[in-house]
Design an enzyme around this catalytic site. Structure first.
Site, PDB file in Angstrom:
ATOM      1  N   HIS A 126       0.820  -1.207   0.000  1.00 14.62           N
ATOM      2  CA  HIS A 126       0.000   0.000   0.000  1.00 14.62           C
ATOM      3  C   HIS A 126       0.861   1.267   0.000  1.00 14.62           C
ATOM      4  O   HIS A 126       2.010   1.255   0.443  1.00 14.62           O
ATOM      5  CB  HIS A 126      -0.937  -0.008   1.198  1.00 14.62           C
ATOM      6  CG  HIS A 126      -2.023  -1.026   1.076  1.00 14.62           C
ATOM      7  ND1 HIS A 126      -3.026  -1.152   2.008  1.00 14.62           N
ATOM      8  CD2 HIS A 126      -2.278  -1.969   0.125  1.00 14.62           C
ATOM      9  CE1 HIS A 126      -3.844  -2.126   1.636  1.00 14.62           C
ATOM     10  NE2 HIS A 126      -3.403  -2.642   0.511  1.00 14.62           N
ATOM     11  N   GLU A 165       0.804   3.995   1.763  1.00 14.15           N
ATOM     12  CA  GLU A 165       1.282   4.473   3.063  1.00 14.15           C
ATOM     13  C   GLU A 165       2.487   3.656   3.524  1.00 14.15           C
ATOM     14  O   GLU A 165       3.478   4.201   4.014  1.00 14.15           O
ATOM     15  CB  GLU A 165       0.187   4.372   4.124  1.00 14.15           C
ATOM     16  CG  GLU A 165      -1.125   5.003   3.725  1.00 14.15           C
ATOM     17  CD  GLU A 165      -2.088   4.021   3.056  1.00 14.15           C
ATOM     18  OE1 GLU A 165      -1.724   3.382   2.046  1.00 14.15           O
ATOM     19  OE2 GLU A 165      -3.219   3.891   3.541  1.00 14.15           O
ATOM     20  N   CYS A 202      -2.220  -0.567   7.614  1.00 10.54           N
ATOM     21  CA  CYS A 202      -1.453   0.654   7.344  1.00 10.54           C
ATOM     22  C   CYS A 202      -1.665   1.689   8.440  1.00 10.54           C
ATOM     23  O   CYS A 202      -0.726   2.400   8.815  1.00 10.54           O
ATOM     24  CB  CYS A 202      -1.806   1.230   5.978  1.00 10.54           C
ATOM     25  SG  CYS A 202      -1.093   0.283   4.613  1.00 10.54           S
ATOM     26  N   CYS A 213      -5.980   1.365   5.314  1.00 16.43           N
ATOM     27  CA  CYS A 213      -6.549   0.128   5.848  1.00 16.43           C
ATOM     28  C   CYS A 213      -6.068   0.006   7.291  1.00 16.43           C
ATOM     29  O   CYS A 213      -5.203   0.766   7.743  1.00 16.43           O
ATOM     30  CB  CYS A 213      -6.099  -1.073   5.016  1.00 16.43           C
ATOM     31  SG  CYS A 213      -4.344  -1.477   5.179  1.00 16.43           S
TER      32      CYS A 213
END
Length: 143
Positions: free
Chosen positions: A72, A74, A103, A100
């Site tokens: 992801h 992040e 993260c 999410c």
């Protein structure tokens, strides 16, 4: 002639949107920018592991309708900072979609204090965890 300048939050979110254009997973293009004192510390976008084939080339690896081949945005921004020895404690992150839960936990434990996001994505639990950990969530909405 007076021109209208965008504010800092919009400026950094605009950059996050540009970072998202580098995404290698067409299912969701997400960009992240980590900032402290109006200075960009790191950026990341969602994409495959470094050196591995991209989702868009090799196919998506789906679990619960979510592509797990990607790292992801992040997490990539935090990893990029770590790789280059950049301290991100007491910083802020601008993300085109809310993190999410995994993260969010990475962001909170890395010392990032404020998460600015444009689109709420998937996991309502981050709201409660943010309250418990003192991380501020700021919805910037679609513009």
């Amino acid at each position: 002639m007076t021109t209208s300048r965008v504010g800092w939050n919009e400026y950094f979110m605009n950059i996050a949107e540009q970072v998202a254009t580098r995404s290698t997973c067409s299912r969701k293009n997400v960009g992240a920018v980590i900032v402290r004192d109006k200075t960009i510390l790191s950026t990341g976008y969602n994409g495959s592991l470094r050196g591995a084939p991209h989702c868009d080339d090799a196919g998506h690896d789906l679990e619960n309708d979510h592509c797990v081949r990607t790292v992801h945005a992040e997490a990539n921004a935090v990893a990029q900072a770590a790789k280059h020895g950049v301290r991100i404690d007491e910083s802020e992150i601008y993300v085109t979609a809310s993190p999410c839960l995994t993260c969010f936990k990475l962001i909170a434990n890395s010392g990032i204090k404020i998460i600015y996001y444009k689109e709420f994505y998937r996991d309502e639990r981050i709201t409660e965890y943010a309250r418990q950990t003192g991380v501020t969530l700021v919805f910037m909405g679609e513009h």
